[in-house]
Design a protein around this motif. Structure first.
Motif, PDB file in Angstrom:
ATOM      1  N   THR A 115      18.953 -39.915  -4.748  1.00 36.51           N
ATOM      2  CA  THR A 115      17.677 -39.278  -4.395  1.00 36.51           C
ATOM      3  C   THR A 115      17.215 -38.254  -5.420  1.00 36.51           C
ATOM      4  O   THR A 115      16.050 -37.852  -5.408  1.00 36.51           O
ATOM      5  N   ILE A 118      15.074 -40.631  -8.494  1.00 31.43           N
ATOM      6  CA  ILE A 118      14.058 -41.633  -8.135  1.00 31.43           C
ATOM      7  C   ILE A 118      13.082 -41.868  -9.282  1.00 31.43           C
ATOM      8  O   ILE A 118      12.749 -43.018  -9.616  1.00 31.43           O
ATOM      9  N   ASN A 119      12.609 -40.805  -9.921  1.00 25.54           N
ATOM     10  CA  ASN A 119      11.635 -40.968 -11.011  1.00 25.54           C
ATOM     11  C   ASN A 119      12.226 -41.752 -12.172  1.00 25.54           C
ATOM     12  O   ASN A 119      11.539 -42.582 -12.791  1.00 25.54           O
ATOM     13  N   TRP A 193       9.506 -43.340  -1.132  1.00 25.06           N
ATOM     14  CA  TRP A 193       8.967 -42.610  -2.279  1.00 25.06           C
ATOM     15  C   TRP A 193       7.797 -43.426  -2.819  1.00 25.06           C
ATOM     16  O   TRP A 193       7.790 -44.668  -2.728  1.00 25.06           O
ATOM     17  N   SER A 194       6.857 -42.749  -3.402  1.00 29.01           N
ATOM     18  CA  SER A 194       5.704 -43.434  -3.977  1.00 29.01           C
ATOM     19  C   SER A 194       6.082 -44.055  -5.316  1.00 29.01           C
ATOM     20  O   SER A 194       6.890 -43.499  -6.066  1.00 29.01           O
ATOM     21  N   SER A 195       5.486 -45.202  -5.602  1.00 28.93           N
ATOM     22  CA  SER A 195       5.760 -45.893  -6.868  1.00 28.93           C
ATOM     23  C   SER A 195       4.554 -46.734  -7.231  1.00 28.93           C
ATOM     24  O   SER A 195       3.648 -46.929  -6.405  1.00 28.93           O
ATOM     25  N   ALA A 199       4.894 -47.704  -1.523  1.00 32.12           N
ATOM     26  CA  ALA A 199       5.940 -46.864  -0.932  1.00 32.12           C
ATOM     27  C   ALA A 199       7.216 -47.676  -0.729  1.00 32.12           C
ATOM     28  O   ALA A 199       7.181 -48.809  -0.250  1.00 32.12           O
ATOM     29  N   ARG A 201      11.868 -47.656  -1.741  1.00 32.81           N
ATOM     30  CA  ARG A 201      13.069 -46.988  -2.234  1.00 32.81           C
ATOM     31  C   ARG A 201      13.836 -47.955  -3.139  1.00 32.81           C
ATOM     32  O   ARG A 201      13.589 -49.168  -3.122  1.00 32.81           O
TER      33      ARG A 201
END
Length: 464
Positions: A115, A118-119, A193-195, A199, A201
């Motif tokens: 976590t 993520i980026n 998470w936004s991508s 949304a 993971r």
């Protein structure tokens, strides 16, 4: 000359680090939704001993072991416990530390959590898509396209992968049955998470590739884990990283053998496991650590009471030899044993053979003690020093020898009760009540306690 068996080439290779004197090593960690089991402990104890030995050899070792803190099992368990994912994972991470600290497993230099990355994971996936190694499936998931890598499955047996490909049916989501998920579209109520793909993971496999890149760059010396991770996890890691950065990714792949319970691998998914916490209710931590290294790290190891009792008996022999020696003395002598120990560990970290060297030293030490040899204390210090390089013999011998061999033993008696009986015997001897003293000694013998009356009048004891 250190030689390591490389799973990738299936042979022992002379180890040469990427940068002279420095080693970058990554080991796959746990998914923190429950207590660690003894199978996890085997992997982490094995690699802890390897890292310790590499540092003993003079290498600067940067060691990373990841923590997976978002996963289907974590989401399910948090829901069942009526707690947040963060509450569950934080609690389980602390429990993991309690268990591994007890087994004398050193903390790694880096412990990346999914976590927190993520980026970086999103950027990694974006790069794979830009190079046409990934695609967006109809359900919104991002998939890795296996056919874009010419030698997919290089780490495992390609024949097995081909057989699996023939068994699996290509779904309306995947273009190829072996394609695997990089980014999972979130379901209602799930964390996300936004991508660029909506949304969701990360998938499991992409996590390690991204975290390794964030810590070590695009290449590391050693990648380790349990042998159950070879396929698909490590094959998929190789596919992602090689396709993203055109590198060999890891120079050496190392895998620890499975711990067997009832002739099957120990696994939570099979509901065939014993937690570290449970085993430490019955055996002392050093005995467990010794047991986990009692077979070569690449071999399977059978978990049972007999093998644990043998491990305790073996440690006991070493600690008996160290009795009456000074732990503050510096190593002196034993060059032959040092050389032999190093040669065994340099042969793909052969701890069973290294153990045999320690026992040879203990035999020599016992002989020196009888003869009151001038090198007695120095040899004892050398024995401690060598054992310490793999995380053993760090206790006071008297404390270890008075520990319970197995706490599920029906004849288990507390140290306090034993010492009280010994004191009663001492009082009887002082009052010349020899028959009473003998009866107490016999009672202690039945309890599994051996007494040693010293010339100074002090009585020592140990458990048989």
């Amino acid at each position: 000359m250190l030689k390591i068996f490389n799973t990738l080439t299936r042979k022992k290779e002379t180890f040469t680090p990427i940068v002279s004197g420095k080693i970058k090593i990554y080991v796959c960690g746990v998914t923190v939704y429950d207590l660690c089991h003894i199978g996890h402990a085997r992997t982490f104890v094995v690699f802890d001993s390897i890292v310790r030995y590499l540092r003993y050899c003079g290498y600067q070792v940067d060691y990373a072991r990841n923590i997976t803190d978002i996963d289907d099992k974590i989401i399910k368990r948090a829901y069942e416990n009526n707690e947040t994912i963060q509450q569950l994972t934080h609690r389980m991470i602390q429990e993991m530390y309690l268990d591994l600290d007890a087994l004398n497993v050193l903390r790694p230099n880096y412990e990346p959590k999914v976590t927190d990355h993520i980026n970086i994971i999103i950027k990694f996936i974006y790069l794979l898509m830009a190079k046409n190694h990934a695609y967006t499936a109809p359900n919104g998931d991002v998939m890795f396209s296996v056919k874009t890598m010419c030698n997919y499955g290089v780490l495992s047996n390609k024949k097995e992968i081909n057989e699996m490909h023939n068994i699996l049916k290509t779904s309306n989501i995947k273009r190829n049955s072996m394609d695997f998920v990089l980014w999972k579209t979130s379901k209602p109520g799930e964390p996300f998470w936004s991508s660029p793909w909506g949304a969701g993971r990360p998938g499991w496999h992409i996590e390690c590739s991204a975290m390794i890149y964030s810590i070590f760059g695009n290449q590391l010396d050693i990648h380790g884990g349990g042998s159950d991770l070879i396929f698909p996890h490590h094959d998929n890691e190789i596919a992602q990283s090689v396709c993203a950065y055109d590198t060999s990714y890891a120079n050496i792949w190392m895998h620890s053998g499975m711990l067997l319970l009832n002739h099957e691998k120990m696994s939570k998914s099979l509901n065939n496991f014993v937690t570290i916490r449970d085993i430490l209710k019955y055996y002392d931590p050093e005995t467990v650590r010794y047991f986990l290294m009692s077979a070569h790290y690449r071999s399977q190891l059978k978990y049972n009471d007999d093998n644990l009792k043998k491990a305790h008996a073996s440690l006991k022999r070493l600690y008996v030899a160290l009795r009456d020696t000074n732990p503050t003395v510096k190593p002196n002598g034993g060059e032959y044993f040092i050389s032999k120990f190093i040669s065994k560990m340099n042969d793909d970290f052969n701890t069973p053979e290294a153990y045999s060297v320690l026992f040879d030293m203990a035999h020599r030490l016992n002989d020196f003690k009888i003869k009151r040899h001038s090198l007695t204390q120095g040899i004892a210090a050398t024995l401690r020093y060598l054992a310490n390089t793999i995380g053993l013999l760090h206790q006071n011998p008297e404390i270890f020898l008075q520990q319970i061999t197995s706490k599920n033993n029906k004849n288990y008696y507390t140290n306090k009760k034993i010492q009280k009986l010994i004191q009663c015997r001492e009082n009887a001897r002082k009052n010349n009540q020899w028959k009473l003293a003998d009866r107490i000694r016999e009672r202690l013998a039945v309890m599994g306690i051996t007494l040693e009356d010293g010339s100074t009048g002090i009585t020592r004891w140990k458990r048989r």
